[in-house]
Design a protein around this motif. Structure first.
Motif, PDB file in Angstrom:
ATOM      1  N   PRO A  21       0.774  -1.192   0.108  1.00 34.87           N
ATOM      2  CA  PRO A  21       0.106   0.059   0.164  1.00 34.87           C
ATOM      3  C   PRO A  21       0.854   1.177  -0.007  1.00 34.87           C
ATOM      4  N   SER A  23      -1.030   4.422  -0.331  1.00 34.36           N
ATOM      5  CA  SER A  23      -1.908   5.406   0.219  1.00 34.36           C
ATOM      6  C   SER A  23      -3.058   4.609   0.706  1.00 34.36           C
ATOM      7  N   GLN A  24      -3.428   4.944   1.872  1.00 27.59           N
ATOM      8  CA  GLN A  24      -4.652   4.127   2.641  1.00 27.59           C
ATOM      9  C   GLN A  24      -5.532   5.372   3.065  1.00 27.59           C
ATOM     10  N   HIS A  25      -6.837   4.842   2.826  1.00 27.09           N
ATOM     11  CA  HIS A  25      -7.957   6.068   3.095  1.00 27.09           C
ATOM     12  C   HIS A  25      -9.159   5.396   3.728  1.00 27.09           C
ATOM     13  N   PRO A  26      -8.729   4.727   4.940  1.00 25.67           N
ATOM     14  CA  PRO A  26      -9.958   3.641   5.751  1.00 25.67           C
ATOM     15  C   PRO A  26     -11.233   4.476   5.861  1.00 25.67           C
ATOM     16  N   TRP A  30     -10.850   2.827   0.756  1.00 23.16           N
ATOM     17  CA  TRP A  30     -10.052   2.418  -0.288  1.00 23.16           C
ATOM     18  C   TRP A  30      -8.503   2.498  -0.083  1.00 23.16           C
ATOM     19  N   THR A  31      -7.618   1.659  -0.780  1.00 26.77           N
ATOM     20  CA  THR A  31      -6.344   1.688  -0.434  1.00 26.77           C
ATOM     21  C   THR A  31      -5.682   1.565  -1.917  1.00 26.77           C
ATOM     22  N   LEU A  33      -2.325   0.710  -4.147  1.00 28.74           N
ATOM     23  CA  LEU A  33      -1.216  -0.163  -4.057  1.00 28.74           C
ATOM     24  C   LEU A  33      -0.311   0.347  -5.078  1.00 28.74           C
ATOM     25  N   ASP A  41     -12.671  -1.657   0.271  1.00 28.20           N
ATOM     26  CA  ASP A  41     -13.138  -2.293   1.499  1.00 28.20           C
ATOM     27  C   ASP A  41     -14.059  -3.350   0.995  1.00 28.20           C
TER      28      ASP A  41
END
Length: 63
Positions: A21, A23-26, A30-31, A33, A41
């Protein structure tokens, strides 16, 4: 795209979601890769060429 010592799977590989990953945006679900794949998700995926990969659990349930 991937600059890791051990390169990550390409966006077209079956194991593409195992890439690192970047950039992660919980909060948004979404993430991104390092191979350019966006993983959602709900298990959906968006490939760098714009192709949508549906939830694999849904595909298995209808098989």
């Amino acid at each position: 795209m991937c600059a890791h010592v051990r390169s990550c799977p390409t966006a077209t590989a079956d194991d593409r979601v195992l890439a690192v990953p970047v950039s992660q945006h919980p909060e948004q679900g979404w993430t991104l890769l390092c191979n350019g794949v966006v993983v959602f998700d709900d298990d959906g995926e968006l490939l760098p060429d714009g192709q949508v990969v549906l939830d694999r659990r849904w595909q298995l349930a209808t098989a």
